[in-house]
Design an enzyme around this catalytic site. Sequence first.
Site, short mmCIF file in Angstrom:
data_model
loop_
_atom_site.label_atom_id
_atom_site.label_comp_id
_atom_site.label_asym_id
_atom_site.label_seq_id
_atom_site.Cartn_x
_atom_site.Cartn_y
_atom_site.Cartn_z
N PHE A 71 64.59 52.70 72.40
CA PHE A 71 64.06 51.37 72.15
C PHE A 71 63.39 50.78 73.39
O PHE A 71 62.18 50.53 73.42
CB PHE A 71 65.19 50.47 71.62
CG PHE A 71 65.01 49.00 71.83
CD1 PHE A 71 63.80 48.38 71.54
CD2 PHE A 71 66.07 48.22 72.28
CE1 PHE A 71 63.64 47.01 71.73
CE2 PHE A 71 65.91 46.86 72.46
CZ PHE A 71 64.70 46.26 72.19
N ILE A 72 64.16 50.58 74.45
CA ILE A 72 63.60 49.96 75.66
C ILE A 72 62.66 50.93 76.36
O ILE A 72 61.56 50.56 76.80
CB ILE A 72 64.73 49.48 76.60
CG1 ILE A 72 65.54 48.37 75.92
CG2 ILE A 72 64.16 48.98 77.92
CD1 ILE A 72 66.77 47.92 76.67
N VAL A 125 69.32 42.94 74.52
CA VAL A 125 67.87 43.08 74.37
C VAL A 125 67.54 43.39 72.91
O VAL A 125 68.25 44.13 72.24
CB VAL A 125 67.34 44.21 75.29
CG1 VAL A 125 65.81 44.22 75.28
CG2 VAL A 125 67.86 44.03 76.72
N THR A 148 69.65 59.67 70.83
CA THR A 148 69.56 58.35 70.19
C THR A 148 68.12 57.85 70.12
O THR A 148 67.82 56.94 69.35
CB THR A 148 70.42 57.30 70.95
OG1 THR A 148 70.00 57.24 72.30
CG2 THR A 148 71.89 57.67 70.89
N TYR A 207 82.58 51.83 77.76
CA TYR A 207 81.15 51.65 78.04
C TYR A 207 80.96 50.74 79.26
O TYR A 207 80.20 51.05 80.18
CB TYR A 207 80.44 51.05 76.83
CG TYR A 207 79.01 50.66 77.10
CD1 TYR A 207 78.01 51.63 77.26
CD2 TYR A 207 78.65 49.32 77.22
CE1 TYR A 207 76.70 51.27 77.53
CE2 TYR A 207 77.34 48.96 77.48
CZ TYR A 207 76.36 49.93 77.64
OH TYR A 207 75.06 49.57 77.92
#
Length: 326
Positions: free
Chosen positions: A16-17, A179, A40, A149
């Site tokens: 995504f980012i 985000v 991912t 995480y």
Amino acid sequence: MQDNQTKILITGGAGFIGSNLCDYFLSKGNHVVCLDNFATGHRYNIEHLLANDNFKLIEGDIRNLNDCIKATSNVDYVLHQAALGSVPRSIENPIITNDVNVSGFLNMLMASRDNGVKRFIFAASSSTYGDSQELPKKEDSIGKPLSPYAITKYVNELYADVFSKTYGLETIGLRYFNVFGRNQDPNGAYAAVIPKFVMQLMKKESPIINGDGNYSRDFTYIDNIIQVNELAMNTKDKTAINTVYNAAYGDSITLNDMVVLIKKYLSEFDPSIENVEIIYGPKRVGDIAHSLASIEKARTKLNYEPKYSFQLGLKEAVKWYWENLK
């Protein structure tokens, strides 16, 4: 390759980012290398870039040191986005989260050091604030991590600091706060809340809010994140490097108010979405109650001025999902 063109490695560049960073820095005339193992990330996020002579895809894994060495060869800057995100995933499988986020991170630092990378900018996380009750969150005051995480992302900061002090590698960590925006995957067990809710509402399915909906988040639109990465990469101020910054908008909204706005913006395309019911479920283990960033440090040191409020970014994101995934 011309000597005056900057070469940037974006790890997790199909995510995504990462894919948004690839798009942006290519549009500015840079050479971009994308390293991704597609665990991912998605090939369709970068498909349109493959024909660009300034773009290179390396299919590899940050857990493999040789892949990291290959990817950092002749690179000026690293924008390290590759990681296994998601608090729930890390609770279910802490070993693989640690393997990717810590061992993979260390491989990237080693490769960057050995290949003479000018600066290593990495995705840190607001999860590092852990059980700290202080609001807004300030970089030098953190609590104890609440998930595997969060531990891995804090360890990244510690490793980066040691590499700066011990080996002289310039590093900057950007603590991302929730985000969202175009290219964010709405599918899968660990999908982020905004794309997941947008997709459910587009299908007239009831989204489930964990808890009573009064938890709040500093949701940050992707274009603000692109901006702060570019500022971190380009700063000439030596006092601005070898540290971490909050990467956020600097305002928060409750999940209840967020879902009201999603419904409002989607209803501009389909008025019946306004009538979809919201369901409330149990609280999620490892979640913090409230998240709000102070962005004073980034504002002062990097001249960061986020251009997208939550509302403005959400309107853009909803429009993108409607046009691309309906």
